[in-house]
Design a protein around this motif. Sequence first.
Motif, PDB file in Angstrom:
ATOM      1  N   GLY A 193     -10.666  -3.771  19.055  1.00  0.00           N
ATOM      2  CA  GLY A 193     -10.220  -5.113  19.451  1.00  0.00           C
ATOM      3  C   GLY A 193      -9.044  -5.650  18.663  1.00  0.00           C
ATOM      4  N   PHE A 194      -8.476  -4.855  17.766  1.00  0.00           N
ATOM      5  CA  PHE A 194      -7.288  -5.332  17.051  1.00  0.00           C
ATOM      6  C   PHE A 194      -6.085  -5.310  17.987  1.00  0.00           C
ATOM      7  CE2 PHE A 194      -9.945  -3.892  13.491  1.00  0.00           C
ATOM      8  CZ  PHE A 194      -9.883  -5.028  12.689  1.00  0.00           C
ATOM      9  N   ASP A 195      -5.133  -6.221  17.754  1.00  0.00           N
ATOM     10  CA  ASP A 195      -3.910  -6.257  18.564  1.00  0.00           C
ATOM     11  C   ASP A 195      -2.798  -5.514  17.838  1.00  0.00           C
ATOM     12  OD1 ASP A 195      -5.097  -7.923  20.412  1.00  0.00           O
ATOM     13  OD2 ASP A 195      -4.563  -9.737  19.255  1.00  0.00           O
ATOM     14  N   ALA A 196      -1.726  -5.244  18.617  1.00  0.00           N
ATOM     15  CA  ALA A 196      -0.582  -4.518  18.043  1.00  0.00           C
ATOM     16  C   ALA A 196      -0.024  -5.254  16.821  1.00  0.00           C
ATOM     17  CB  ALA A 196       0.496  -4.357  19.104  1.00  0.00           C
ATOM     18  N   ASP A 197      -0.010  -6.601  16.874  1.00  0.00           N
ATOM     19  CA  ASP A 197       0.601  -7.312  15.740  1.00  0.00           C
ATOM     20  C   ASP A 197      -0.307  -7.369  14.509  1.00  0.00           C
ATOM     21  OD1 ASP A 197      -1.231  -9.147  16.560  1.00  0.00           O
ATOM     22  OD2 ASP A 197       0.208 -10.678  17.209  1.00  0.00           O
ATOM     23  N   GLU A 198      -1.497  -6.765  14.619  1.00  0.00           N
ATOM     24  CA  GLU A 198      -2.368  -6.672  13.427  1.00  0.00           C
ATOM     25  C   GLU A 198      -2.239  -5.279  12.780  1.00  0.00           C
ATOM     26  OE1 GLU A 198      -6.268  -9.216  14.018  1.00  0.00           O
ATOM     27  OE2 GLU A 198      -5.814  -8.088  15.853  1.00  0.00           O
ATOM     28  N   MET A 199      -1.361  -4.458  13.351  1.00  0.00           N
ATOM     29  CA  MET A 199      -1.159  -3.104  12.813  1.00  0.00           C
ATOM     30  C   MET A 199       0.304  -2.943  12.424  1.00  0.00           C
ATOM     31  SD  MET A 199      -3.054  -0.860  15.742  1.00  0.00           S
ATOM     32  CE  MET A 199      -4.038  -1.741  16.950  1.00  0.00           C
ATOM     33  N   ALA A 200       0.546  -2.104  11.418  1.00  0.00           N
ATOM     34  CA  ALA A 200       1.934  -1.806  11.037  1.00  0.00           C
ATOM     35  C   ALA A 200       1.998  -0.358  10.571  1.00  0.00           C
ATOM     36  CB  ALA A 200       2.384  -2.753   9.930  1.00  0.00           C
ATOM     37  N   ILE A 201       3.154   0.257  10.783  1.00  0.00           N
ATOM     38  CA  ILE A 201       3.308   1.662  10.384  1.00  0.00           C
ATOM     39  C   ILE A 201       3.894   1.738   8.984  1.00  0.00           C
ATOM     40  CG2 ILE A 201       4.558   3.817  10.857  1.00  0.00           C
ATOM     41  CD1 ILE A 201       4.296   3.257  13.744  1.00  0.00           C
ATOM     42  N   TRP A 202       3.228   2.504   8.124  1.00  0.00           N
ATOM     43  CA  TRP A 202       3.732   2.738   6.766  1.00  0.00           C
ATOM     44  C   TRP A 202       4.533   4.031   6.790  1.00  0.00           C
ATOM     45  CZ3 TRP A 202       3.444  -0.071   2.251  1.00  0.00           C
ATOM     46  CH2 TRP A 202       3.955   0.578   1.123  1.00  0.00           C
ATOM     47  N   ASN A 203       5.841   3.900   6.542  1.00  0.00           N
ATOM     48  CA  ASN A 203       6.708   5.075   6.514  1.00  0.00           C
ATOM     49  C   ASN A 203       6.879   5.520   5.054  1.00  0.00           C
ATOM     50  OD1 ASN A 203       8.681   6.957   6.591  1.00  0.00           O
ATOM     51  ND2 ASN A 203      10.223   5.688   7.615  1.00  0.00           N
TER      52      ASN A 203
END
Length: 366
Positions: A193-203
Amino acid sequence: MLRIQRPISERYTEAEPQQLASMIVAAKEALGDQVFILGHHYQRDEVMEWADARGDSFKLAQLAQEHPEAKHIVFCGVHFMAESADVLTGDDQKVLLPDLNAGCSMADMADIDEVEEAWESIAAVADINKFVPITYMNSSAAIKAFVGEHGGAVCTSSNARAILEWAFAKDKDTNVIFFPDQHLGRNTAYDMGFDADEMAIWNPRADLGGLDEATIKSARVLLWKGHCSVHQRFQTEHIDDFRAAHPNGIVVVHPECSHDVCVAADQVGSTEKIIEAVEAAPVGATIGVGTEIHLVNRLNNETPDKTVISLDPLVCPCSTMFRIDAPHLAWALESIVEGRPVNIIEVDEDTTYWAKIGLERMLAIT
Ligand code: 13P
Ligand code: SF4
């Protein structure tokens, strides 16, 4: 990590399939229950034929732990799986990987130095006590030890959701950093149920993971920028083409595929779950599968009343799983019979201690 498999003797590489079969049968008979051969579902048929048990990476980890009588476990899979088996088995048991070049390109995308550096960078800008590190089984023992030591756990493709739920149940403010497969992490977070704006990619190649401080603090799930080159090949166009050709067909994909592919599929699951989905499909069904080709072909051959095909018309083998073949298996088995076992995968004591905590947390949760 660089691991080089030296060429093996012509006794094996020049042998006919029948001669290799005789060597393997003789070695298995001589060793009895002293040896236990595990085969991951992506192995070639010429190897799987000799496996005492088959499984996905979760089942294989459990099986390794459940066979203390086997003094030698011959792991027909890839390096991180053999390491996990070594961590979970007793000191008197040896785990052999028949070809040392059988690594995993996704596991190699997260190096322990990069992971430690990322943790320190996060700690410099955010409250690190809120972060729970979770690693996919497809990672080195060093990273499994890192998560074990920092209050996290290991997960596999069959239990990622349960492990993330466990992590988020620790505290309402929990953030997760997920190594090394961004797709499994993202697919699982969306499922929860998380949204895209609650995730971030760590490069790991960029300063501060390519993120700003505010994003690091606010993201509930930081996804390490890693992927599987085999599963990343599958596109939604493959599913569209399959559905056009087989309107009643069933689409099943592995969660290492991208999110849009998983959304377009009928079912998503680990290799074991893919097998169950094929078993559960009605007689006469056509099933389009998004995973490694050896499993797809084996399912098609072993399920004659159904048609199982790859979603990608171009063959997509896992080149490292493919390293294990009958000659290397015969070589490894005969080395045990001769009392000089080759290619022993041994995780050091300190790494074993913490990696076992990460793995046992997973086994206890699921
Ligand atoms: P499973 O755990 O589903 O067997 O997956 C392992 C793997 O490497 C998939 O690419
Ligand atoms: Fe690694 Fe992908 Fe091969 Fe699985 S299929 S072992 S994730 S490279």
